[in-house]
Design an enzyme around this catalytic site. Structure first.
Site, PDB file in Angstrom:
ATOM      1  N   HIS A 188      39.474  28.399  32.073  1.00  0.00           N
ATOM      2  CA  HIS A 188      40.719  28.419  31.308  1.00  0.00           C
ATOM      3  C   HIS A 188      40.503  28.126  29.842  1.00  0.00           C
ATOM      4  CE1 HIS A 188      43.801  28.550  34.668  1.00  0.00           C
ATOM      5  NE2 HIS A 188      44.015  29.558  33.847  1.00  0.00           N
ATOM      6  N   ARG A 295      44.756  44.381  39.968  1.00  0.00           N
ATOM      7  CA  ARG A 295      43.950  43.792  41.052  1.00  0.00           C
ATOM      8  C   ARG A 295      44.887  42.981  41.949  1.00  0.00           C
ATOM      9  NH1 ARG A 295      39.750  43.001  36.775  1.00  0.00           N
ATOM     10  NH2 ARG A 295      37.815  43.902  37.548  1.00  0.00           N
ATOM     11  N   ARG A 331      45.732  48.864  42.696  1.00  0.00           N
ATOM     12  CA  ARG A 331      44.581  48.974  43.600  1.00  0.00           C
ATOM     13  C   ARG A 331      44.878  48.194  44.864  1.00  0.00           C
ATOM     14  NH1 ARG A 331      38.770  46.786  41.930  1.00  0.00           N
ATOM     15  NH2 ARG A 331      39.734  44.768  42.364  1.00  0.00           N
ATOM     16  N   GLU A 430      32.913  53.529  42.579  1.00  0.00           N
ATOM     17  CA  GLU A 430      32.104  52.352  42.291  1.00  0.00           C
ATOM     18  C   GLU A 430      30.915  52.230  43.238  1.00  0.00           C
ATOM     19  OE1 GLU A 430      34.586  48.855  42.567  1.00  0.00           O
ATOM     20  OE2 GLU A 430      35.684  49.628  44.279  1.00  0.00           O
ATOM     21  N   ASN A 453      31.515  47.859  37.132  1.00  0.00           N
ATOM     22  CA  ASN A 453      30.964  46.553  37.520  1.00  0.00           C
ATOM     23  C   ASN A 453      30.191  46.690  38.830  1.00  0.00           C
ATOM     24  OD1 ASN A 453      32.661  45.903  35.425  1.00  0.00           O
ATOM     25  ND2 ASN A 453      34.200  44.902  36.706  1.00  0.00           N
ATOM     26  N   ASP A 454      30.820  47.366  39.782  1.00  0.00           N
ATOM     27  CA  ASP A 454      30.135  47.570  41.059  1.00  0.00           C
ATOM     28  C   ASP A 454      29.173  48.753  41.002  1.00  0.00           C
ATOM     29  OD1 ASP A 454      30.888  45.547  42.889  1.00  0.00           O
ATOM     30  OD2 ASP A 454      32.923  46.348  42.865  1.00  0.00           O
ATOM     31  N   ARG A 464      25.675  41.467  41.129  1.00  0.00           N
ATOM     32  CA  ARG A 464      26.315  41.138  39.844  1.00  0.00           C
ATOM     33  C   ARG A 464      26.589  39.645  39.679  1.00  0.00           C
ATOM     34  NH1 ARG A 464      32.265  44.003  40.918  1.00  0.00           N
ATOM     35  NH2 ARG A 464      33.260  42.464  39.614  1.00  0.00           N
ATOM     36  N   CYS A 501      37.896  51.474  34.849  1.00  0.00           N
ATOM     37  CA  CYS A 501      38.483  50.135  34.792  1.00  0.00           C
ATOM     38  C   CYS A 501      37.427  49.052  34.900  1.00  0.00           C
ATOM     39  CB  CYS A 501      39.563  49.973  35.851  1.00  0.00           C
ATOM     40  SG  CYS A 501      38.962  50.278  37.510  1.00  0.00           S
TER      41      CYS A 501
HETATM   42  C1  PEP Z   1      34.548  47.388  39.171  1.00  0.00           C
HETATM   43  O1  PEP Z   1      33.842  47.234  40.158  1.00  0.00           O
HETATM   44  O2  PEP Z   1      34.144  47.879  38.091  1.00  0.00           O
HETATM   45  C2  PEP Z   1      35.954  46.949  39.197  1.00  0.00           C
HETATM   46  C3  PEP Z   1      36.777  47.201  38.200  1.00  0.00           C
HETATM   47  O3  PEP Z   1      36.365  46.246  40.282  1.00  0.00           O
HETATM   48  P1  PEP Z   1      36.081  44.689  40.523  1.00  0.00           P
HETATM   49  O4  PEP Z   1      35.467  44.139  39.257  1.00  0.00           O
HETATM   50  O5  PEP Z   1      37.391  44.094  40.847  1.00  0.00           O
HETATM   51  O6  PEP Z   1      35.120  44.711  41.659  1.00  0.00           O
HETATM   52 MG    MG Z   2      34.715  46.810  42.065  1.00  0.00          MG
END
Ligand code: PEP
Ligand code: MG
Length: 570
Positions: A188, A295, A331, A430, A453-454, A464, A501
């Site tokens: 935070h 999310r 999502r 992803e 990200n994934d 990750r 995203c």
């Molecule tokens: C991703 O995987 O890029 C994504 C946006 O989903 P999350 O970070 O919630 O896994």
């Molecule tokens: Mg993801």
């Protein structure tokens, strides 16, 4: 000059003296009591006083900082009144005949430890909030008065860790920056720092050798660096950078509400990643043109029970209405991997990221999936609605998910309930298999959103959340860039739009490359929007396409980084 590196948590440069903020940490002693009823009454008085204090902080924050930031203290009020926690405390006092301080401390520590051991970074960071509330109640039980008016001159705050209520109680005008030994980018302190526009470096592991008003510190929230007693030339160059950053930020904020149009006239859609109503409001204030990723899992994670369909309808409706006709990409539940939901009692997996996650879990749990789909359809009856399935690895999963969605529509029709008849259906790309077969998947959906990200972690086989390998899961890896290109091309060939995203979409260095690859929609953390729009306005799509072409030929992410930087300097 001493230099310490940490995690960059809030952008910007702070220069000035230091102030060491020491939090009185205090573990109450467990003592036996005789009259448990009197002890419970003492607890109730302390809870009430803590509630009044939090309400006051909430109101001051709302007036002086903003509604979103004030919500943190609203959440503290909720924690304070948590019936489960209070029941546990009362029970301990009654059955074990112990003092209220110890009973409250033990119950809240159990809860904080539970949060701290979760692998989800966001939830781990909530342990600090629980401890903050607990310390307040214990202080009030002990009649301890805290003095918060000690910052007599502007300074950079140094601390082992900072709780949100510490952060917010410093006078804004005297607050130059934050530096903490512990914490992560989603603590935070980091969230508030970003909202307040205060540079922050967290998780540095150590404090500088000297902290006082007699030393000068440069806190670089962009690179995550702290410089103690800089030499003259370092100081001069940082002062210059600080000045130009201030001018640039002021300009970007003014134009954030306008669309992002490239030099050659292409309009690029900039939307926000959100998790709740506060994020939605912040997104709109920062110029978001909708949300590209809502999310939905967080409301399942934060509550101690599975929310029912009507509760979800209320939650979703408030968010959808805030966007007032703008596109909303919802999502469906993405539980599993690093997002655990303890109250679901799911079996422990040895490789959760490769396990029963996202759509896999939902397809096997209609009791979870169907109420959520029904709630989205109902709440979105008048929304510009897009439904997105996460973790899709094969076309068969899309077909199955669509079938469940169709069942929900039929049920709602039969029940004569109002719902959205024609939401657009899309998937997250992803998982590498989805990226590789994007041409086939594009035939059964209306849009793609790339989750870098994934996608990066699965492409590079690098967890990750594992600090030893996260550097490998870099979206600028040419292998990931090539997959992104392939997904965008396949999407466009099939006539559907392609968004992103993952965090990459809001990274200033990546934005021109993604523009050059033809990405249609960029979805990012709300605070990143003004900068992203400003960047896009500086590019011509043909120029960006040449940059992207060269980036695809690079051998390493560092090469891509150098290349993109050199174009920025041209
Ligand atoms: C991703 O995987 O890029 C994504 C946006 O989903 P999350 O970070 O919630 O896994
Ligand atoms: Mg993801």
């Amino acid at each position: 000059m001493q230099v310490i590196n940490g995690i960059p948590a809030a952008a910007g440069i702070a220069i000035g003296p230091g102030f060491h903020h020491k939090r009185a940490s205090f573990t109450p002693v467990r003592v036996q009591i005789i009259d448990s009823q009197a002890e419970i009454e003492r607890l109730e008085v302390a809870i009430e006083r803590s509630g009044r204090e939090l309400q006051e902080i909430y109101e001051t924050t709302r007036e002086t900082v903003g509604e979103d930031e004030a919500e943190i203290f609203h959440a503290h009020l909720m924690m304070l009144k948590d019936p489960d926690l209070l029941d546990t405390v009362r029970q301990t006092i009654n059955t074990e005949k112990v003092n209220a301080e110890a009973a409250f401390y033990e119950a809240s520590e159990t809860y904080a430890n539970l949060l701290q051991n979760l692998s989800d970074e966001y939830l781990r960071a909530r342990a600090v909030d629980v401890r903050d509330v607990s310390a307040r109640v214990i202080r009030n039980l002990c009649d301890e008065v805290v003095d918060t008016s000690y910052l007599s001159a502007p300074a950079i705050i140094f601390a082992e860790d900072l709780a949100p209520s510490d952060t917010i109680q410093f006078e804004r005008e005297k607050l130059l920056g934050f530096f903490t030994v512990n914490g992560g980018a989603t603590s935070h302190t980091a969230i508030l720092s970003r909202a307040l526009g205060i540079p922050a470096v967290v998780g540095a592991g150590v404090l500088p050798d000297f902290i006082s008003g007699d030393h000068t510190y440069i806190l670089d929230g962009d690179s995550g660096r702290l410089i103690v007693d800089p030499d003259k030339s370092t100081l001069a160059s940082y002062l210059e950078v600080q000045q130009s950053q201030r001018e640039k930020f002021a300009e970007e904020k003014v134009t954030a509400i306008n669309p992002a149009v490239t030099l050659d006239g292409k309009r690029v859609e900039i939307v926000a990643n959100i998790g709740n109503l506060d994020d939605a409001k912040s997104a709109l204030l920062n110029g978001a043109e909708g949300t590209g990723l809502f999310r939905t899992e967080f409301s399942y994670i934060e509550q101690s029970v599975i929310p029912d369909e009507d509760t979800l309808v209320d939650e979703y409706r408030a968010i959808f209405e805030a966007f007032d006709g703008l596109p909303v990409v919802v999502r469906t539940l993405d539980i599993g991997g690093d997002k655990e939901v303890p109250h679901l009692g799911l079996p422990v997996e040895s490789n959760p990221f490769l396990g029963h996650r996202g759509i896999r879990l939902c397809l096997s749990r209609p009791d979870l999936f169907k109420p959520q789909l029904r709630a989205i359809l109902r709440a979105g009856s008048r929304t510009n609605l897009y439904i997105m399935f996460p973790m899709i690895a094969s076309i068969d999963e899309i077909r199955q998910a669509r079938k469940v969605l169709d069942e929900c529509r039929t049920e709602l029709e039969m029940e004569s309930v109002q719902f959205n008849q024609k939401p657009k259906i899309g998937i997250m790309i992803e998982v590498p298999s989805a990226a590789l077969c994007a041409d086939q998947l594009a035939t059964v959906v209306d849009f793609f959103s790339i989750g870098t990200n994934d996608l990066s972690q699965y492409t590079l086989a690098a967890d990750r959340t594992n600090s030893k390998v996260t550097h490998l899961a870099n979206a600028l890896q040419p292998a990931v860039l090539r997959l992104i290109k392939q997904v965008i091309d396949h999407g466009h060939n099939a006539g559907i739009w392609v968004g992103m995203c993952g965090e990459m979409a809001g990274e200033p260095i990546a934005i021109p490359i993604l523009l050059g690859l033809g990405l249609d929609e960029f979805s990012m953390n709300p605070m990143a929007i003004p900068r992203a729009k400003a960047i896009i306005r500086q590019w011509d799509t043909r120029q960006a396409a040449s940059l992207a072409e060269q980036a695809l030929q690079c051998e390493t992410p560092e090469d891509v980084q150098r290349l993109a930087t050199s174009w920025l300097l041209d």
